[in-house]
Design an enzyme around this catalytic site. Structure first.
Site, PDB file in Angstrom:
ATOM      1  N   SER A  71       2.754   0.317   1.027  1.00  0.00           N
ATOM      2  CA  SER A  71       3.179   1.431   1.864  1.00  0.00           C
ATOM      3  C   SER A  71       3.937   2.453   1.016  1.00  0.00           C
ATOM      4  O   SER A  71       3.419   2.930   0.011  1.00  0.00           O
ATOM      5  CB  SER A  71       4.008   0.901   3.031  1.00  0.00           C
TER       6      SER A  71
ATOM      7  N   ASP B  86      -5.775  -1.832   8.928  1.00  0.00           N
ATOM      8  CA  ASP B  86      -4.644  -0.910   8.790  1.00  0.00           C
ATOM      9  C   ASP B  86      -4.938   0.411   9.496  1.00  0.00           C
ATOM     10  O   ASP B  86      -5.851   1.144   9.121  1.00  0.00           O
ATOM     11  CB  ASP B  86      -4.362  -0.662   7.308  1.00  0.00           C
TER      12      ASP B  86
ATOM     13  N   HIS C 132      -1.100  -2.658   9.363  1.00  0.00           N
ATOM     14  CA  HIS C 132      -0.358  -2.275   8.161  1.00  0.00           C
ATOM     15  C   HIS C 132       0.646  -3.351   7.747  1.00  0.00           C
ATOM     16  O   HIS C 132       0.908  -3.544   6.554  1.00  0.00           O
ATOM     17  CB  HIS C 132       0.355  -0.950   8.428  1.00  0.00           C
TER      18      HIS C 132
END
Length: 374
Positions: free
Chosen positions: A151, A314, A347
């Protein structure tokens, strides 16, 4: 296999000016960090782990014996694990602008003797990386086996590849992008608006008061929605109600609503609202081509081998974004490969699917540095 046991968060004080990408500067800098394993005499067995938005430097072990949970990547760090502390020296630093010990908006401004608040300068991913380089120089690290993170951490990984390629054997960006998209920026915009709309934000000068708890909690709830996937919501909650007797009442809650409220409360108790504002903005500003030319050309002759890892479900950073990075590096004459975590958890999978991550990362690291894997 045993983990790393009890670890201590340390603090490095940098007394010189840190010049920021915006042109502003910080007169001094504190960096909170943790290390695991031992640095070898050559200073070339280090792995740098970069954390995500509300993360911290505590990736493994416990800071005290009765700490409820170990660090956020604990199953990956330790003797015999993917980030093997018998072979590698693992470093993780809290990012610039955060609130877990590294200088940020809640820190004391030496010019005023009060918290910076909104006087804290704008920061970028590159600023975070430059601060990390200062720490590694202090620790005696000469070369990294890899920089790895997911991320926002993956954004830092990419910037390491552009800023300090001579110091890296490889990069491992996970669930990230080379530049943020309008959708990602839009989600951060409404999260920041939730904080601004809370009257207790007080223009960012809320220190010494309760602060914008409702605004930050709502921002977190919005964020949590983007970290999951439709299948994961269905698996965890379905359409279950907290109290079926309140089905027709406005205050009646589905279990998913109760969960979001709980997650909002949890973050408020551990994170600073101004840090949330500054860090989400830093993510929005992320673009590896900024000041370097066109986005398509910036990947030409990319100097670091890259293992890009996407997540099948995701929603926030769809796998095509990591695939694009890998493709552009290869098309530009570099060396990159792609792997994917097959998971319904969206995610968040890079914080959940430890077995899959280990199976991808461990052989890659051994291939990179067989001298350390013997």
């Amino acid at each position: 296999m045993d983990g790393v046991g009890i670890v201590t968060t340390r603090f490095y004080e940098w007394s010189q000016c840190l010049h920021l990408e915006s042109g502003a500067q910080l007169g001094s800098l504190t960096i909170a960090y943790e290390t695991y394993g031992e640095l070898n005499a050559a200073g070339n067995n280090a792995i740098l782990v970069l954390h995500a938005l509300t993360g911290n430097a505590h990736i493994a072990g416990r800071n005290f014996p009765d700490e409820r949970y170990p660090g956020w990547w604990d199953p990956l760090v330790g003797p015999g694990r993917a980030l093997d502390t018998r072979r590698y020296f693992i470093v993780c630093a809290n990012v610039l602008g955060s609130c877990y010990g590294t200088t940020g908006p809640a820190s004391i401004n030496p010019a005023t003797g009060k918290p910076y608040g909104m006087d804290f300068p704008a920061i970028t991913i590159r600023d975070m990386v430059r601060a990390q380089k200062i720490l590694l120089d202090y620790l005696g690290v000469k070369r990294l086996v890899a920089a790895i993170g997911g991320s926002m951490g993956g954004m830092q990984v990419l910037e390491w590849g552009f800023l300090y390629p001579q110091m890296l054997d490889a990069i491992i960006p996970i669930a990230t992008c080379g530049r943020t998209t309008p959708m990602q920026i839009a989600f951060h915009h409404v999260q920041r608006e939730a904080i601004y709309a809370d009257p207790d934000w007080q223009g960012g000068n809320y220190y010494g008061t309760a602060g914008p708890r409702r605004g930050l909690a709502l921002a977190r709830q919005i964020g949590i929605i983007t970290y999951k996937s439709d299948p994961s919501w269905n698996m965890k909650f379905g359409r279950n109600l907290v109290d079926p007797r309140k089905y027709f009442q406005l205050e009646g809650q589905f279990e998913v609503e109760s969960y979001l409220a709980y997650q909002g409360r949890k973050l408020v108790d551990r994170f600073d609202a101004n840090s949330y504002l500054y860090l989400t903005k830093a993510v929005d500003l992320h673009d590896v081509s900024q000041g370097r030319g066109s986005y398509n050309e910036v990947w030409r002759d990319f100097p670091c081998p890259c293992l890009g890892i996407g997540i099948s479900s995701d929603f926030l950073f769809p796998p095509y974004q990591v695939q694009e990075i890998v493709r552009m590096i290869n098309d530009g004459g570099g060396h990159a490969r792609y792997a994917e975590i097959d998971s319904p958890y969206g995610h968040d999978a890079f914080l959940i699917e430890f077995n899959q991550l280990a199976a991808i990362i461990q052989p890659f690291l051994k291939e990179l540095r067989p001298d350390l894997a013997a």
